[in-house]
Scaffold this motif. Structure first.
Motif, mmCIF file in Angstrom:
data_model
loop_
_atom_site.group_PDB
_atom_site.id
_atom_site.type_symbol
_atom_site.label_atom_id
_atom_site.label_comp_id
_atom_site.label_asym_id
_atom_site.label_seq_id
_atom_site.Cartn_x
_atom_site.Cartn_y
_atom_site.Cartn_z
ATOM 1 N N UNK A 132 115.547 9.066 51.266
ATOM 2 C CA UNK A 132 116.176 10.395 49.970
ATOM 3 C C UNK A 132 114.939 10.818 48.848
ATOM 4 N N UNK A 133 113.632 9.737 49.063
ATOM 5 C CA UNK A 133 112.384 10.282 48.828
ATOM 6 C C UNK A 133 112.288 11.741 49.006
ATOM 7 N N UNK A 134 112.290 11.299 50.633
ATOM 8 C CA UNK A 134 111.971 13.116 51.477
ATOM 9 C C UNK A 134 111.988 14.253 50.468
ATOM 10 N N UNK A 135 111.322 14.974 50.482
ATOM 11 C CA UNK A 135 111.678 16.159 49.985
ATOM 12 C C UNK A 135 112.491 17.551 50.487
ATOM 13 N N UNK A 136 113.495 17.170 51.725
ATOM 14 C CA UNK A 136 114.137 17.636 52.471
ATOM 15 C C UNK A 136 115.465 17.419 52.336
ATOM 16 N N UNK A 137 116.163 18.286 52.778
ATOM 17 C CA UNK A 137 117.225 18.560 52.820
ATOM 18 C C UNK A 137 117.906 19.854 53.293
ATOM 19 N N UNK A 138 117.342 19.603 53.959
ATOM 20 C CA UNK A 138 117.840 20.570 55.783
ATOM 21 C C UNK A 138 117.222 20.508 56.852
ATOM 22 N N UNK A 139 117.469 20.818 57.941
ATOM 23 C CA UNK A 139 116.249 20.540 58.632
ATOM 24 C C UNK A 139 114.952 21.956 58.843
ATOM 25 N N UNK A 140 115.078 22.739 58.392
ATOM 26 C CA UNK A 140 114.064 23.211 58.457
ATOM 27 C C UNK A 140 113.277 23.618 58.037
ATOM 28 N N UNK A 141 113.270 22.482 56.691
ATOM 29 C CA UNK A 141 113.255 22.118 55.778
ATOM 30 C C UNK A 141 112.218 21.092 56.165
ATOM 31 N N UNK A 142 113.403 20.200 56.915
ATOM 32 C CA UNK A 142 111.996 18.946 57.338
ATOM 33 C C UNK A 142 111.086 19.235 58.608
ATOM 34 N N UNK A 143 111.386 19.821 59.498
ATOM 35 C CA UNK A 143 110.602 20.497 60.131
ATOM 36 C C UNK A 143 109.434 21.300 59.314
ATOM 37 N N UNK A 144 109.356 22.036 58.469
ATOM 38 C CA UNK A 144 108.398 22.002 57.466
ATOM 39 C C UNK A 144 107.094 21.087 56.696
ATOM 40 N N UNK A 145 107.895 20.058 56.905
ATOM 41 C CA UNK A 145 107.592 19.028 55.768
ATOM 42 C C UNK A 145 106.595 18.875 57.053
ATOM 43 N N UNK A 146 107.539 18.016 58.528
ATOM 44 C CA UNK A 146 106.998 17.270 59.250
ATOM 45 C C UNK A 146 104.989 18.143 59.969
ATOM 46 N N UNK A 147 105.723 19.588 59.818
ATOM 47 C CA UNK A 147 103.996 20.205 59.934
ATOM 48 C C UNK A 147 103.518 20.001 59.044
ATOM 49 N N UNK A 148 103.351 20.268 57.930
ATOM 50 C CA UNK A 148 102.854 20.074 57.202
ATOM 51 C C UNK A 148 101.734 18.125 57.298
ATOM 52 N N UNK A 149 102.815 17.776 57.497
ATOM 53 C CA UNK A 149 102.328 15.992 57.603
ATOM 54 C C UNK A 149 101.700 15.396 58.717
ATOM 55 N N UNK A 150 101.614 16.674 59.371
ATOM 56 C CA UNK A 150 101.059 16.120 61.589
ATOM 57 C C UNK A 150 101.243 15.172 61.098
ATOM 58 N N UNK A 151 99.834 14.194 61.787
ATOM 59 C CA UNK A 151 100.912 12.381 62.774
ATOM 60 C C UNK A 151 101.099 11.682 62.038
ATOM 61 N N UNK A 152 100.784 11.650 60.186
ATOM 62 C CA UNK A 152 100.717 10.947 58.901
ATOM 63 C C UNK A 152 102.334 10.525 59.059
ATOM 64 N N UNK A 153 102.961 10.792 59.162
ATOM 65 C CA UNK A 153 104.755 11.322 59.350
ATOM 66 C C UNK A 153 105.060 10.224 60.186
ATOM 67 N N UNK A 154 105.870 8.925 59.776
ATOM 68 C CA UNK A 154 106.761 7.734 60.324
ATOM 69 C C UNK A 154 107.856 8.320 60.748
ATOM 70 N N UNK A 155 108.060 7.747 62.179
ATOM 71 C CA UNK A 155 109.622 8.036 62.541
ATOM 72 C C UNK A 155 109.775 6.022 63.371
ATOM 73 N N UNK A 156 110.781 5.747 63.070
ATOM 74 C CA UNK A 156 111.160 4.240 62.848
ATOM 75 C C UNK A 156 112.354 4.613 64.459
ATOM 76 N N UNK A 157 112.166 3.544 65.131
ATOM 77 C CA UNK A 157 113.268 3.601 66.664
ATOM 78 C C UNK A 157 112.762 2.155 67.474
ATOM 79 N N UNK A 158 113.891 2.159 67.897
ATOM 80 C CA UNK A 158 114.664 1.287 68.239
ATOM 81 C C UNK A 158 113.163 -0.129 69.577
#
Length: 315
Positions: free
Chosen positions: A125-151
């Motif tokens: 919930x702390x992520x500012x994105x509330x839509x997929x386009x906004x989230x993809x824009x956020x990922x492009x801004x963060x580059x590889x510093x964003x973290x993705x949890x996976x099994x």
């Protein structure tokens, strides 16, 4: 003398008779931790399938090494129908990640597909994105510093993330876990930024405000989450899901394969089981051995090049 002979024969024969009357239980190995969607599907199927077979079906979790530990134990088991495997997309890509992994096509006998499920892309919930386009824009801004949890590396959730990287032109750091529940715990705590995983686990958390669901991964919308868009609506060509298939060791006799497949399919046709699968957000895919063989080959051909392009290797 005749009565004593008959009595002696009955004593000698009793172990065989007991074995006939009480067949051994069937072990179904799930190569992931308890609580993930593959484990859920296997456990839902176990009891009704066992009832069709007249045997007890026991689920055994053997997680680790990208599903190769459990898979290897099934590959080495006797082809007697007593040790089976239920796995998903990780089964298709094992050799691309681990040098000592069993071969999914050579070392196993396909029995049946079971079900599939859309994944949900969810953020803290702390992520500012509330839509997929906004989230993809956020990922492009963060580059590889964003973290993705996976099994885990090679799991269906990881493959979905790598496909998003490729098609959306984004980057992030993959954080592998030994099981979905552990990854979900870190997502809700804000220790990882986002996940793409089971809608069964993530949707209740979204309704409770602990995560924010942005999109589902199948080409069409999810029946469980009809208000959310599919990723494909924003990223053309994106499609991914969790799926579950059942296998035995290589060399499983054809009559035994037919018997196991028929029992699974009869069980999956039961209305009460269909309702339980629907409640779990699972869409049934009851097909025979040859359909699973073809499906597995197509999944291998689809996902292995994506993994190879990333340079990902198992630990």
């Amino acid at each position: 003398m005749r009565r004593r002979s008959l009595l002696a024969f009955s004593v000698l024969a009793s172990p065989a008779l007991a074995q006939t009357q009480a067949p051994r239980s069937i072990r179904v190995i799930v190569p992931f931790g308890a609580g993930g969607i593959i484990d859920v599907a296997a456990r839902l199927l176990a009891e009704p399938m066992g009832a069709e077979l007249g045997q007890t079906v026991v689920i055994e979790n053997q997680p680790g090494a990208g599903a190769t530990i459990g898979a290897r134990n099934v590959a080495r088991a006797a082809p007697d129908g007593q040790t089976l495997l239920v796995s998903g997309a990780a089964h298709a890509v094992m050799p691309a990640l681990y040098n000592d992994a069993p071969d999914p096509a050579r070392d196993f006998t396909p029995i049946t597909l079971i079900s599939q499920q859309p994944f949900l892309l969810a953020v803290h919930p702390s992520n500012p994105a509330r839509s997929l386009p906004a989230f993809l824009a956020w990922l492009r801004e963060k580059r590889d510093t964003a973290t993705f949890g996976t099994t885990g590396v090679g799991a269906a959730s990881h493959l979905a993330g790598e496909l998003l990287k490729k098609l959306a032109g984004v980057d992030f750091t993959v954080v592998p876990y030994r099981g979905t529940p552990q990854a979900v715990t870190d997502l809700t705590a804000g220790r990882v930024d986002f996940m793409i995983d089971s809608q069964t686990l993530l949707a209740p958390l979204a309704r409770a405000g602990q995560v924010v669901g942005l999109a589902v991964t199948t080409a069409g919308r999810s029946q469980l989450l009809p208000d959310l868009p599919s990723i494909a609506e924003v990223v053309p060509g994106f499609e991914s899901s969790s799926w579950q298939g059942m296998y035995g060791p290589a060399g499983l006799p054809a009559p035994m394969v037919a018997r196991l497949a028929a029992a699974a399919q009869v069980a999956l046709a039961r209305p009460e089981l269909q309702a339980r699968f629907a409640d779990a957000g699972l869409q049934m895919m009851p097909t025979g051995p040859e359909a699973l063989r073809s499906f597995l080959a197509a999944e291998t051909a689809r996902w292995v090049p994506i993994l190879q392009a990333t340079g990902a290797r198992g630990g």
